[in-house]
Design a protein around this motif. Structure first.
Motif, short mmCIF file in Angstrom:
data_model
loop_
_atom_site.label_atom_id
_atom_site.label_comp_id
_atom_site.label_asym_id
_atom_site.label_seq_id
_atom_site.Cartn_x
_atom_site.Cartn_y
_atom_site.Cartn_z
N LEU A 32 0.92 -1.18 -0.01
CA LEU A 32 -0.06 -0.13 0.01
C LEU A 32 0.79 1.27 -0.02
O LEU A 32 0.61 2.32 -0.81
CB LEU A 32 -0.90 -0.07 1.04
N TRP A 33 1.89 1.37 0.69
CA TRP A 33 2.86 2.49 0.87
C TRP A 33 3.69 2.53 -0.51
O TRP A 33 3.75 3.47 -0.83
CB TRP A 33 3.88 2.33 1.98
N ALA A 34 3.90 1.26 -1.15
CA ALA A 34 4.37 1.58 -2.35
C ALA A 34 3.66 2.08 -3.44
O ALA A 34 3.95 2.86 -4.30
CB ALA A 34 4.97 0.09 -2.87
N CYS A 35 2.45 1.75 -3.40
CA CYS A 35 1.26 2.29 -4.38
C CYS A 35 1.26 3.70 -4.13
O CYS A 35 1.59 4.84 -5.18
CB CYS A 35 -0.01 1.85 -4.16
N ALA A 36 1.37 4.30 -2.98
CA ALA A 36 1.34 5.63 -2.71
C ALA A 36 2.50 6.59 -3.13
O ALA A 36 2.39 7.49 -3.70
CB ALA A 36 0.95 6.09 -1.27
N VAL A 37 3.69 6.01 -2.76
CA VAL A 37 4.84 6.52 -3.06
C VAL A 37 5.21 6.27 -4.56
O VAL A 37 5.65 7.60 -5.36
CB VAL A 37 6.09 5.95 -2.31
N ILE A 38 5.21 5.35 -5.20
CA ILE A 38 5.30 5.12 -6.60
C ILE A 38 4.61 6.14 -7.33
O ILE A 38 4.51 6.64 -8.52
CB ILE A 38 5.26 3.77 -6.96
N ASN A 88 11.41 -4.25 1.79
CA ASN A 88 11.87 -2.92 2.34
C ASN A 88 12.81 -2.06 1.53
O ASN A 88 12.51 -0.81 1.72
CB ASN A 88 11.94 -3.09 3.84
N SER A 89 13.68 -2.62 1.11
CA SER A 89 14.73 -1.91 0.54
C SER A 89 14.47 -1.45 -0.93
O SER A 89 14.55 -0.32 -1.29
CB SER A 89 16.17 -2.70 0.29
N ASP A 90 13.36 -2.17 -1.63
CA ASP A 90 12.90 -1.49 -2.69
C ASP A 90 12.01 -0.26 -2.48
O ASP A 90 12.09 0.50 -3.17
CB ASP A 90 11.89 -2.59 -3.44
N LEU A 144 9.58 -0.15 -11.83
CA LEU A 144 9.90 -1.56 -12.48
C LEU A 144 9.22 -2.45 -11.73
O LEU A 144 8.30 -3.41 -12.34
CB LEU A 144 11.24 -1.75 -12.87
N GLN A 145 9.62 -2.77 -10.48
CA GLN A 145 9.01 -3.73 -9.78
C GLN A 145 7.63 -3.66 -9.46
O GLN A 145 6.85 -4.60 -9.21
CB GLN A 145 9.71 -3.80 -8.37
N ALA A 146 6.94 -2.37 -9.53
CA ALA A 146 5.64 -2.23 -9.29
C ALA A 146 4.71 -2.76 -10.54
O ALA A 146 3.81 -3.23 -10.38
CB ALA A 146 5.29 -0.78 -8.77
N VAL A 147 4.93 -1.93 -11.65
CA VAL A 147 4.12 -2.10 -12.76
C VAL A 147 4.81 -2.70 -14.18
O VAL A 147 4.18 -2.84 -15.01
CB VAL A 147 3.44 -0.65 -13.04
N GLY A 148 6.06 -2.79 -13.96
CA GLY A 148 6.81 -3.46 -15.09
C GLY A 148 7.06 -2.62 -16.20
O GLY A 148 6.60 -1.34 -16.28
N ALA A 149 7.82 -3.04 -16.97
CA ALA A 149 8.53 -2.30 -18.27
C ALA A 149 7.25 -1.90 -19.01
O ALA A 149 7.16 -0.66 -19.60
CB ALA A 149 9.60 -3.05 -18.74
#
Length: 279
Positions: free
Chosen positions: A17-23, A135-137, A195-200
């Protein structure tokens, strides 16, 4: 519903969820550069050029997150900045140079990764798997996002002059070539962090749709940057809450939600909407 509530309590879900918001916010904010520079298709080709850097990094250093990140950045910079260099030192235009370099690089990267037996990883890098972010990602995505927002905010005035009128910017002594390379480098960093979230293949939508939506709603450049960031973040978070109950791929759901938001702005925008133009 109870199953979804339990899922939200897990560290994996909270990190995603945090990744969605930040990215989402970072891409939405930076997407203003893409829209104002009118370079959406160029950025889409560069996103696919990250694959060979990942492949070479794994081949040389193994499957380590930092080597993958550095490899992707180097590949993106080589293709993006290399295409600029080729177009400025030959009669080949930028789009042609970019097309040749990115397709060659993508094909080479795909061959290497398949030979290494990483078919599943290839699918993740092409279409994204935000649930596998560590977490590092997430920290890397946050740092790149902070760098992007701070850089654009500090350099907003010369950037806007260059984006709207490159000749006037050059006449005022603004280093237009440096800004051009800098914009490409910044966008590539954001692409890598996503890249990790939605891909190329899907990252282009995340890096274009938010600012394109704001472009239909306002003429003020500052609103396009910050509004794009908010649309990117809110759309990505909304997609997170929709994808699990629907059983949809999260990365693809993010792009679908942002696409629907853009479509609504295209139809109902009070200034530039389709319905207003037909009155």
């Amino acid at each position: 519903m109870n199953e979804f509530v339990q899922f939200l309590g897990e560290p994996l879900a909270q990190r995603s969820l945090w990744a969605c918001a930040v990215i989402g916010f970072t891409n939405g904010f930076v997407s203003a550069l893409v829209i104002l520079r009118r370079s959406s298709l160029q950025i889409g080709t560069i996103s696919c050029a990250l694959l060979p850097g990942i492949a070479l990094a794994i081949l040389l250093f193994g499957l380590m997150p930092m080597s993958i990140l550095i490899g992707a950045v180097i590949a993106g910079l080589m293709v993006g900045l290399g295409s600029l260099f080729v177009s400025r030192t030959s009669k080949i235009d930028h789009d042609t140079a970019l097309s040749i370099l990115h397709t060659t690089a993508f094909a080479l990267g795909y061959i290497i990764l398949i030979r290494l037996g990483l078919q599943q990883k290839v699918d993740d890098w092409l279409f994204g798997n935000i649930m596998s972010m560590s977490n590092s990602d997430l920290q890397i995505a946050w740092l790149i996002g902070a760098l992007a927002v701070m850089s654009i905010t500090i350099l907003r005035r010369p950037l806007l002059i260059y984006l709207f009128d490159p000749r006037a910017a050059a006449a005022m002594g603004i280093p237009t070539r440096t800004l051009s390379y800098g914009i490409f480098a910044l966008i590539i960093l954001v692409l890598v962090s996503s890249l990790q979230a939605v891909g190329a293949f899907l990252t282009l939508g995340l890096l274009v749709a938010p600012a394109a939506t704001m472009y239909l709603l306002t003429d003020r450049a500052a609103y396009i940057f910050w509004g794009g960031g908010l649309i990117g973040a809110l759309g990505s978070v909304l997609a997170f809450f929709l994808s699990y109950p629907l059983g949809w791929h999260l990365g693809a759901t993010i792009i679908v939600v942002l696409g629907i938001i853009f479509l609504m702005a295209y139809i109902f925008s009070p200034k530039y909407g389709l319905l207003r133009r037909r009155r």
